[in-house]
Design a protein around this motif. Structure first.
Motif, PDB file in Angstrom:
ATOM      1  N   GLY A  20       6.055 -23.515  29.625  1.00 40.30           N
ATOM      2  CA  GLY A  20       6.452 -22.819  28.405  1.00 40.30           C
ATOM      3  C   GLY A  20       7.958 -22.725  28.255  1.00 40.30           C
ATOM      4  N   PHE A  21       8.644 -22.442  29.347  1.00 40.15           N
ATOM      5  CA  PHE A  21      10.107 -22.376  29.302  1.00 40.15           C
ATOM      6  C   PHE A  21      10.698 -23.733  28.977  1.00 40.15           C
ATOM      7  N   ARG A  22      10.175 -24.778  29.586  1.00 42.08           N
ATOM      8  CA  ARG A  22      10.684 -26.140  29.358  1.00 42.08           C
ATOM      9  C   ARG A  22      10.467 -26.557  27.909  1.00 42.08           C
ATOM     10  N   TRP A  23       9.298 -26.216  27.349  1.00 41.17           N
ATOM     11  CA  TRP A  23       9.017 -26.525  25.946  1.00 41.17           C
ATOM     12  C   TRP A  23       9.959 -25.750  25.028  1.00 41.17           C
ATOM     13  N   TYR A  24      10.117 -24.453  25.271  1.00 41.82           N
ATOM     14  CA  TYR A  24      10.984 -23.630  24.427  1.00 41.82           C
ATOM     15  C   TYR A  24      12.432 -24.118  24.491  1.00 41.82           C
ATOM     16  N   ARG A  25      12.869 -24.506  25.667  1.00 43.81           N
ATOM     17  CA  ARG A  25      14.225 -25.034  25.815  1.00 43.81           C
ATOM     18  C   ARG A  25      14.394 -26.321  25.002  1.00 43.81           C
ATOM     19  N   GLY A  47      -1.969 -26.693  17.563  1.00 43.33           N
ATOM     20  CA  GLY A  47      -1.459 -26.861  16.200  1.00 43.33           C
ATOM     21  C   GLY A  47      -0.379 -25.901  15.741  1.00 43.33           C
ATOM     22  N   PRO A  48      -0.610 -24.588  15.760  1.00 35.55           N
ATOM     23  CA  PRO A  48       0.413 -23.665  15.253  1.00 35.55           C
ATOM     24  C   PRO A  48       1.700 -23.677  16.090  1.00 35.55           C
ATOM     25  N   ILE A  49       1.566 -23.822  17.382  1.00 32.13           N
ATOM     26  CA  ILE A  49       2.750 -23.857  18.242  1.00 32.13           C
ATOM     27  C   ILE A  49       3.516 -25.151  18.019  1.00 32.13           C
ATOM     28  N   ASN A  50       2.793 -26.266  17.888  1.00 28.91           N
ATOM     29  CA  ASN A  50       3.427 -27.556  17.602  1.00 28.91           C
ATOM     30  C   ASN A  50       4.134 -27.501  16.260  1.00 28.91           C
ATOM     31  N   SER A  51       3.500 -26.916  15.259  1.00 24.25           N
ATOM     32  CA  SER A  51       4.116 -26.819  13.926  1.00 24.25           C
ATOM     33  C   SER A  51       5.399 -25.992  13.973  1.00 24.25           C
ATOM     34  N   TRP A  52       5.371 -24.884  14.716  1.00 24.88           N
ATOM     35  CA  TRP A  52       6.577 -24.052  14.837  1.00 24.88           C
ATOM     36  C   TRP A  52       7.684 -24.836  15.539  1.00 24.88           C
ATOM     37  N   GLY A  53       7.327 -25.551  16.608  1.00 23.43           N
ATOM     38  CA  GLY A  53       8.310 -26.346  17.335  1.00 23.43           C
ATOM     39  C   GLY A  53       8.911 -27.436  16.462  1.00 23.43           C
ATOM     40  N   TYR A  68       8.156 -38.179  18.084  1.00 25.37           N
ATOM     41  CA  TYR A  68       6.707 -38.334  18.066  1.00 25.37           C
ATOM     42  C   TYR A  68       6.051 -36.952  18.087  1.00 25.37           C
ATOM     43  N   GLY A  69       5.070 -36.767  17.261  1.00 25.43           N
ATOM     44  CA  GLY A  69       4.387 -35.482  17.169  1.00 25.43           C
ATOM     45  C   GLY A  69       4.891 -34.628  16.029  1.00 25.43           C
ATOM     46  N   CYS A  70       6.073 -34.948  15.508  1.00 22.31           N
ATOM     47  CA  CYS A  70       6.632 -34.208  14.379  1.00 22.31           C
ATOM     48  C   CYS A  70       6.806 -35.099  13.157  1.00 22.31           C
ATOM     49  N   ALA A  71       6.386 -36.351  13.267  1.00 21.62           N
ATOM     50  CA  ALA A  71       6.560 -37.296  12.173  1.00 21.62           C
ATOM     51  C   ALA A  71       5.334 -37.294  11.271  1.00 21.62           C
ATOM     52  N   ALA A  72       5.582 -37.518   9.972  1.00 19.09           N
ATOM     53  CA  ALA A  72       4.487 -37.683   9.018  1.00 19.09           C
ATOM     54  C   ALA A  72       3.883 -39.061   9.211  1.00 19.09           C
ATOM     55  N   ALA A  73       2.945 -39.428   8.371  1.00 16.91           N
ATOM     56  CA  ALA A  73       2.210 -40.684   8.515  1.00 16.91           C
ATOM     57  C   ALA A  73       3.109 -41.915   8.524  1.00 16.91           C
ATOM     58  N   ASP A  74       4.200 -41.905   7.751  1.00 18.58           N
ATOM     59  CA  ASP A  74       5.061 -43.090   7.710  1.00 18.58           C
ATOM     60  C   ASP A  74       6.007 -43.174   8.903  1.00 18.58           C
ATOM     61  N   GLY A  75       6.145 -42.124   9.672  1.00 21.15           N
ATOM     62  CA  GLY A  75       6.975 -42.137  10.883  1.00 21.15           C
ATOM     63  C   GLY A  75       8.447 -41.899  10.637  1.00 21.15           C
ATOM     64  N   THR A  76       8.853 -41.808   9.388  1.00 23.01           N
ATOM     65  CA  THR A  76      10.280 -41.588   9.099  1.00 23.01           C
ATOM     66  C   THR A  76      10.556 -40.223   8.481  1.00 23.01           C
ATOM     67  N   GLN A  77       9.495 -39.511   8.092  1.00 20.93           N
ATOM     68  CA  GLN A  77       9.653 -38.198   7.476  1.00 20.93           C
ATOM     69  C   GLN A  77       9.111 -37.132   8.425  1.00 20.93           C
ATOM     70  N   TRP A  78       9.695 -35.939   8.363  1.00 23.73           N
ATOM     71  CA  TRP A  78       9.208 -34.802   9.152  1.00 23.73           C
ATOM     72  C   TRP A  78       7.921 -34.291   8.543  1.00 23.73           C
ATOM     73  N   LYS A  79       7.058 -33.707   9.358  1.00 29.62           N
ATOM     74  CA  LYS A  79       5.821 -33.076   8.867  1.00 29.62           C
ATOM     75  C   LYS A  79       6.144 -31.935   7.946  1.00 29.62           C
TER      76      LYS A  79
END
Length: 79
Positions: A20-25, A47-53, A68-79
């Protein structure tokens, strides 16, 4: 037996706290959104934690490509 259970609980708690500390950092850093370990941890979060991050990373690094993990379907836009 009681000591073994206590030891296992302490080890599990230590792993959760360290992860958790490593992720928050990672999500609050200001250097780069492309840390491999941080990307893996953020992608593995529920999901909710990933979205907040991702929102936190987007607010800091809005001008760069999303990791990776924060990209929209096209890979160039943020979720």
């Amino acid at each position: 037996m009681k000591k073994l259970v206590r030891l296992l609980l302490i080890i599990a708690l230590a792993v959760v706290v360290f992860t958790g500390f490593r992720w928050y950092r990672y999500v609050t850093n200001t250097d780069s959104p492309y840390d491999e370990i941080g990307i893996t941890l953020n992608n593995a979060m529920p999901g909710p934690i990933n979205s907040w991050g991702c929102a936190k990373l987007k607010s800091t690094f809005a001008g760069s490509l999303p990791p990776y993990g924060c990209a929209a379907a096209d890979g160039t836009q943020w979720k």
